[in-house]
Design a protein around this motif. Structure first.
Motif, PDB file in Angstrom:
ATOM      1  N   ILE A  33       0.838  -1.198   0.000  1.00 52.15           N
ATOM      2  CA  ILE A  33       0.000   0.000   0.000  1.00 52.15           C
ATOM      3  C   ILE A  33       0.874   1.250   0.000  1.00 52.15           C
ATOM      4  O   ILE A  33       0.762   2.110  -0.855  1.00 52.15           O
ATOM      5  N   VAL A  34       1.758   1.366   1.002  1.00 54.64           N
ATOM      6  CA  VAL A  34       2.676   2.505   1.108  1.00 54.64           C
ATOM      7  C   VAL A  34       4.000   2.066   0.491  1.00 54.64           C
ATOM      8  O   VAL A  34       4.712   1.238   1.053  1.00 54.64           O
ATOM      9  N   PHE A  54       3.973  10.311   1.099  1.00 53.16           N
ATOM     10  CA  PHE A  54       4.310   8.940   0.738  1.00 53.16           C
ATOM     11  C   PHE A  54       3.817   8.649  -0.665  1.00 53.16           C
ATOM     12  O   PHE A  54       2.758   9.138  -1.077  1.00 53.16           O
ATOM     13  N   VAL A  56       2.054   5.985  -2.875  1.00 51.20           N
ATOM     14  CA  VAL A  56       1.152   4.893  -2.530  1.00 51.20           C
ATOM     15  C   VAL A  56       0.695   4.175  -3.792  1.00 51.20           C
ATOM     16  O   VAL A  56       0.850   4.679  -4.905  1.00 51.20           O
ATOM     17  N   ALA A  60      -5.022   2.181  -3.698  1.00 50.10           N
ATOM     18  CA  ALA A  60      -5.118   2.320  -2.235  1.00 50.10           C
ATOM     19  C   ALA A  60      -6.169   3.353  -1.857  1.00 50.10           C
ATOM     20  O   ALA A  60      -6.296   4.387  -2.502  1.00 50.10           O
ATOM     21  N   ILE A  65      -4.528   3.302   3.631  1.00 49.08           N
ATOM     22  CA  ILE A  65      -3.277   4.030   3.837  1.00 49.08           C
ATOM     23  C   ILE A  65      -3.073   4.314   5.315  1.00 49.08           C
ATOM     24  O   ILE A  65      -1.977   4.140   5.851  1.00 49.08           O
ATOM     25  N   ILE A  82      -5.085  12.493  -0.564  1.00 46.76           N
ATOM     26  CA  ILE A  82      -4.513  11.788  -1.708  1.00 46.76           C
ATOM     27  C   ILE A  82      -4.433  12.736  -2.899  1.00 46.76           C
ATOM     28  O   ILE A  82      -5.371  13.483  -3.173  1.00 46.76           O
ATOM     29  N   LYS A 106       0.212  10.149  -4.672  1.00 46.67           N
ATOM     30  CA  LYS A 106       0.853  10.514  -3.415  1.00 46.67           C
ATOM     31  C   LYS A 106      -0.200  10.609  -2.329  1.00 46.67           C
ATOM     32  O   LYS A 106      -1.356  10.916  -2.597  1.00 46.67           O
ATOM     33  N   ALA A 107       0.233  10.360  -1.116  1.00 44.42           N
ATOM     34  CA  ALA A 107      -0.647  10.545   0.040  1.00 44.42           C
ATOM     35  C   ALA A 107       0.071  11.441   1.031  1.00 44.42           C
ATOM     36  O   ALA A 107       1.238  11.218   1.356  1.00 44.42           O
TER      37      ALA A 107
END
Length: 120
Positions: A33-34, A54, A56, A60, A65, A82, A106-107
């Protein structure tokens, strides 16, 4: 009209159950996931305020997350945002022509005051 009708309350209940199932994370799936921390100048400056970036997986969800961050780093996120970045046409530096940069996801993970994530 019984074909198209139905109890709307049952549909909402099923939706809540599916969200709860989506938040459940299989053991050992957190690394899928990450993918990795997002190391850019902007993301590193945001770590002072408790926001961590992060990369991802494309499929996800926010609850997944949050569960993966809790499993990997031992902190519970307050909020997850996100950002989907589309693929772009870029020029090749060493050859003539154009190339396509991959689309990314990206998260941004927001932590409570006083909590930190140590990467090294």
């Amino acid at each position: 009209m019984a074909i198209f009708g139905g109890n709307k309350k049952e549909g909402k209940k099923e939706k809540r159950i599916s969200r709860a199932r989506a938040a459940a994370l299989a053991p050992g799936r957190a690394h899928a996931i990450v993918l990795h921390p997002w190391y850019t100048e902007k993301a590193l400056l945001a770590t002072d305020t408790g926001v961590y970036g992060f990369a991802v997986a494309r499929d996800a969800t926010k609850p997944q997350i949050a569960a993966a961050i809790k499993e990997l780093y031992g902190v519970a996120p307050r909020k997850v945002a996100i950002v989907n970045t589309p693929g772009k046409r870029v020029s090749k530096r060493t050859r003539p022509g154009k190339a396509t940069r991959a689309a990314r996801r990206k998260a941004y993970v927001y932590l409570n005051a006083g909590e930190k994530i140590e990467f090294a």
